[in-house]
Design a protein around this motif. Structure first.
Motif, PDB file in Angstrom:
ATOM      1  N   PRO A 210      40.282  -0.726 -14.206  1.00 26.48           N
ATOM      2  CA  PRO A 210      40.196  -0.594 -15.670  1.00 26.48           C
ATOM      3  C   PRO A 210      40.327   0.865 -16.098  1.00 26.48           C
ATOM      4  CG  PRO A 210      38.010  -0.830 -14.736  1.00 26.48           C
ATOM      5  CD  PRO A 210      38.977  -1.050 -13.605  1.00 26.48           C
ATOM      6  N   GLY A 211      40.725   1.046 -17.354  1.00 22.09           N
ATOM      7  CA  GLY A 211      40.722   2.380 -17.932  1.00 22.09           C
ATOM      8  C   GLY A 211      41.949   3.212 -17.673  1.00 22.09           C
ATOM      9  N   LEU A 212      42.976   2.632 -17.066  1.00 22.26           N
ATOM     10  CA  LEU A 212      44.206   3.391 -16.876  1.00 22.26           C
ATOM     11  C   LEU A 212      44.910   3.569 -18.217  1.00 22.26           C
ATOM     12  CD1 LEU A 212      45.655   1.779 -13.618  1.00 22.26           C
ATOM     13  CD2 LEU A 212      44.655   4.060 -13.849  1.00 22.26           C
ATOM     14  N   PRO A 213      45.539   4.725 -18.445  1.00 25.36           N
ATOM     15  CA  PRO A 213      46.167   4.951 -19.759  1.00 25.36           C
ATOM     16  C   PRO A 213      47.421   4.113 -19.940  1.00 25.36           C
ATOM     17  CG  PRO A 213      46.675   6.761 -18.272  1.00 25.36           C
ATOM     18  CD  PRO A 213      45.673   5.891 -17.561  1.00 25.36           C
ATOM     19  N   GLY A 214      47.664   3.695 -21.179  1.00 29.31           N
ATOM     20  CA  GLY A 214      48.924   3.052 -21.504  1.00 29.31           C
ATOM     21  C   GLY A 214      50.018   4.082 -21.641  1.00 29.31           C
ATOM     22  N   ASP A 215      51.211   3.622 -22.006  1.00 28.04           N
ATOM     23  CA  ASP A 215      52.361   4.529 -22.064  1.00 28.04           C
ATOM     24  C   ASP A 215      52.146   5.663 -23.070  1.00 28.04           C
ATOM     25  OD1 ASP A 215      53.625   3.053 -20.146  1.00 28.04           O
ATOM     26  OD2 ASP A 215      54.890   1.925 -21.540  1.00 28.04           O
ATOM     27  N   ASP A 216      51.589   5.339 -24.229  1.00 32.62           N
ATOM     28  CA  ASP A 216      51.403   6.370 -25.253  1.00 32.62           C
ATOM     29  C   ASP A 216      50.403   7.425 -24.803  1.00 32.62           C
ATOM     30  OD1 ASP A 216      53.227   5.111 -26.874  1.00 32.62           O
ATOM     31  OD2 ASP A 216      51.730   4.121 -28.143  1.00 32.62           O
ATOM     32  N   ARG A 217      49.276   6.983 -24.222  1.00 29.13           N
ATOM     33  CA  ARG A 217      48.273   7.948 -23.757  1.00 29.13           C
ATOM     34  C   ARG A 217      48.838   8.775 -22.595  1.00 29.13           C
ATOM     35  NH1 ARG A 217      42.742   8.317 -23.852  1.00 29.13           N
ATOM     36  NH2 ARG A 217      43.059   7.799 -26.042  1.00 29.13           N
ATOM     37  N   ALA A 218      49.586   8.152 -21.698  1.00 28.10           N
ATOM     38  CA  ALA A 218      50.187   8.892 -20.591  1.00 28.10           C
ATOM     39  C   ALA A 218      51.160   9.948 -21.113  1.00 28.10           C
ATOM     40  CB  ALA A 218      50.894   7.931 -19.644  1.00 28.10           C
ATOM     41  N   ALA A 219      51.932   9.598 -22.152  1.00 31.78           N
ATOM     42  CA  ALA A 219      52.859  10.566 -22.740  1.00 31.78           C
ATOM     43  C   ALA A 219      52.093  11.729 -23.372  1.00 31.78           C
ATOM     44  CB  ALA A 219      53.738   9.882 -23.781  1.00 31.78           C
ATOM     45  N   GLY A 361      63.924  15.163 -23.596  1.00 31.58           N
ATOM     46  CA  GLY A 361      64.390  14.238 -22.570  1.00 31.58           C
ATOM     47  C   GLY A 361      63.566  14.233 -21.303  1.00 31.58           C
ATOM     48  N   ARG A 362      62.838  15.324 -21.036  1.00 35.58           N
ATOM     49  CA  ARG A 362      62.148  15.448 -19.753  1.00 35.58           C
ATOM     50  C   ARG A 362      61.173  14.299 -19.468  1.00 35.58           C
ATOM     51  NH1 ARG A 362      62.587  19.937 -16.944  1.00 35.58           N
ATOM     52  NH2 ARG A 362      60.453  19.970 -16.187  1.00 35.58           N
ATOM     53  N   PRO A 363      60.349  13.869 -20.415  1.00 38.47           N
ATOM     54  CA  PRO A 363      59.442  12.752 -20.086  1.00 38.47           C
ATOM     55  C   PRO A 363      60.150  11.399 -19.998  1.00 38.47           C
ATOM     56  CG  PRO A 363      59.141  13.421 -22.370  1.00 38.47           C
ATOM     57  CD  PRO A 363      60.061  14.427 -21.745  1.00 38.47           C
ATOM     58  N   LEU A 364      61.430  11.363 -20.329  1.00 31.60           N
ATOM     59  CA  LEU A 364      62.182  10.098 -20.314  1.00 31.60           C
ATOM     60  C   LEU A 364      63.205  10.064 -19.185  1.00 31.60           C
ATOM     61  CD1 LEU A 364      62.845   9.892 -24.172  1.00 31.60           C
ATOM     62  CD2 LEU A 364      61.004   8.775 -22.876  1.00 31.60           C
ATOM     63  N   LEU A 365      62.973  10.858 -18.141  1.00 29.94           N
ATOM     64  CA  LEU A 365      63.968  11.004 -17.072  1.00 29.94           C
ATOM     65  C   LEU A 365      64.410   9.662 -16.499  1.00 29.94           C
ATOM     66  CD1 LEU A 365      65.643  12.576 -14.998  1.00 29.94           C
ATOM     67  CD2 LEU A 365      63.566  12.805 -13.614  1.00 29.94           C
ATOM     68  N   ASN A 366      63.474   8.791 -16.139  1.00 28.08           N
ATOM     69  CA  ASN A 366      63.865   7.532 -15.495  1.00 28.08           C
ATOM     70  C   ASN A 366      64.751   6.680 -16.393  1.00 28.08           C
ATOM     71  OD1 ASN A 366      62.454   8.195 -13.190  1.00 28.08           O
ATOM     72  ND2 ASN A 366      60.607   7.110 -13.782  1.00 28.08           N
ATOM     73  N   ALA A 367      64.417   6.621 -17.686  1.00 28.19           N
ATOM     74  CA  ALA A 367      65.231   5.835 -18.608  1.00 28.19           C
ATOM     75  C   ALA A 367      66.617   6.459 -18.767  1.00 28.19           C
ATOM     76  CB  ALA A 367      64.539   5.744 -19.955  1.00 28.19           C
ATOM     77  N   ILE A 368      66.689   7.792 -18.796  1.00 28.73           N
ATOM     78  CA  ILE A 368      67.972   8.467 -18.924  1.00 28.73           C
ATOM     79  C   ILE A 368      68.838   8.212 -17.708  1.00 28.73           C
ATOM     80  CG2 ILE A 368      69.042  10.757 -18.999  1.00 28.73           C
ATOM     81  CD1 ILE A 368      66.639  11.611 -20.778  1.00 28.73           C
TER      82      ILE A 368
END
Length: 374
Positions: A210-219, A361-368
């Motif tokens: 429990p308590g792992l951050p979602g995508d927004d919190r991780a960003a 773009g850096r935090p979106l590397l995998n999607a890019i």
């Protein structure tokens, strides 16, 4: 690229298996160091016969936990590397270490053996999180180890994991500021990733993390990391690695820039240029199997490198400096049809033949990369 060579040496043994770790590491009784030293010596000599004389730019002892090796064993392996290619004043020699008192006691011995850079697996400066991560040291031991290392080595680095359970941006800022107050020249800052096949992977699947951050919190945590490190003079030169100018890991830059390295030890991979062709090497994962194979002269398998242009793109875009598109084309890379669109969206930047990620773009590397290589 072909006249320079990095050397990776894998020591697979650990005192305990961390629940998040998917590296090739094993908990086992202390091995016969003389037998392992002889096997490393044989494999180094075989690689020397294969690649010929090269400029040895770096040596990296990775693991596992290389700081469980005795300084005598490290010195013996480095003498073999010196015989093979020559270790010069500019050769970076890194050893990964854990911050327990028993391992810190060996630091001076490693320095005397020839190690000139230490990479310390701290992971957290908070005791409750260290326990959750399965680490065997305390925060106080970590701080003491960093201090001891800084007295023995001109170059040190340490790792921290963030996006941990229940971690807030405010708590991470305080912890990161504390880490930076230790005046490191290099930091490796990784977001916690839940890997299949690990203890954390099984717990996550069972709903027990429990308590792992979602995508927004991780960003948010990622952007905070960039902001704080930049303000302290340690900008990211790679997605997860931060350094003062000139303190970048030369060994890891070999990987990200598509250079040549020899990989020796259980599960080690390598990339070599032989007669103008890129060759991938791989070795058996199990320590005992690798040891027997090395003694029999069959520990390393050579294969043509699969999709070298795509690998160059994937690795090179991790760097702030980006990737050389002329080299990508020379390796036969497929056309990057969506490149104009990604540049127009402000995610990529092209300056001549150099392609790099923008800050957006850096935090979106995998999607890019998924779009580029679709």
């Amino acid at each position: 690229m072909t006249d320079a060579l990095a050397l990776y040496l894998h020591w697979p043994f650990c005192a305990a298996k961390c629940p998040y770790c998917d590296f090739n590491s094993h908990v086992a009784p202390p091995p016969d160091e003389d037998r392992w030293a002889a096997a490393f010596e044989l494999e180094i000599a075989r690689h020397r016969a294969l690649v010929g004389p090269r400029d040895l730019t770096s040596v990296f002892f990775g693991g596992g936990t290389p700081s469980l090796m005795s300084p005598r064993l490290v010195a013996r392996i480095l003498r073999a590397a010196d015989r093979a290619w020559g270790i010069g004043e500019g050769t970076e020699i890194t050893l990964e270490a854990n911050p327990t008192s028993s391992e810190a006691g060996r630091f001076r011995g490693y320095r005397d053996a020839g190690v000139n850079r230490l990479s310390i697996g701290v992971q957290s400066l908070r005791d409750p999180d260290l326990r959750r991560l399965g680490r065997l040291h305390s925060a106080a031991e970590a701080l003491r180890t960093i201090e001891i290392a800084s007295r023995s080595f001109d170059r040190t680095s340490f790792d921290l994991i963030y996006a941990r359970q229940d971690q807030t941006p405010e708590a991470w800022r305080i912890e990161l500021e504390q880490a930076l107050s230790l005046n490191p020249s290099h930091l490796a800052l990784y977001q916690l990733t839940i890997e299949a096949g690990t203890a954390f992977g099984a717990r996550f699947d069972a709903g027990k993390l429990p308590g792992l951050p979602g995508d927004d919190r991780a960003a948010d945590l990622w952007h905070l990391t960039q902001e704080v490190t930049q303000a302290h003079g340690l900008p990211a030169y790679e997605i997860s690695n931060h350094a003062r100018p000139g303190a970048e890991s030369r060994h890891n830059l070999t990987y990200w820039r598509g250079g040549d390295w020899a990989g020796i030890g259980p599960g080690a991979h390598g990339r070599l240029t032989l007669d103008g062709r890129r060759i991938a090497t791989e070795t058996p994962l199990a320590p005992g199997e690798w040891l027997h194979a090395a003694e029999a002269g069959r520990a390393t398998v050579h294969l043509p490198e699969d999709e070298p242009a795509e690998i160059l793109l994937m690795m090179g875009l991790r760097l702030r400096e980006g990737v050389d598109l002329a080299r990508y084309d020379a390796l036969g890379g497929p056309p990057l049809a969506c490149l104009p669109e990604l540049i127009g969206d402000g995610l990529l930047r092209r300056e001549g033949d150099r392609l790099s990620l923008t800050d957006e773009g850096r935090p979106l590397l995998n999607a890019i990369l998924s779009r580029l290589l679709a």
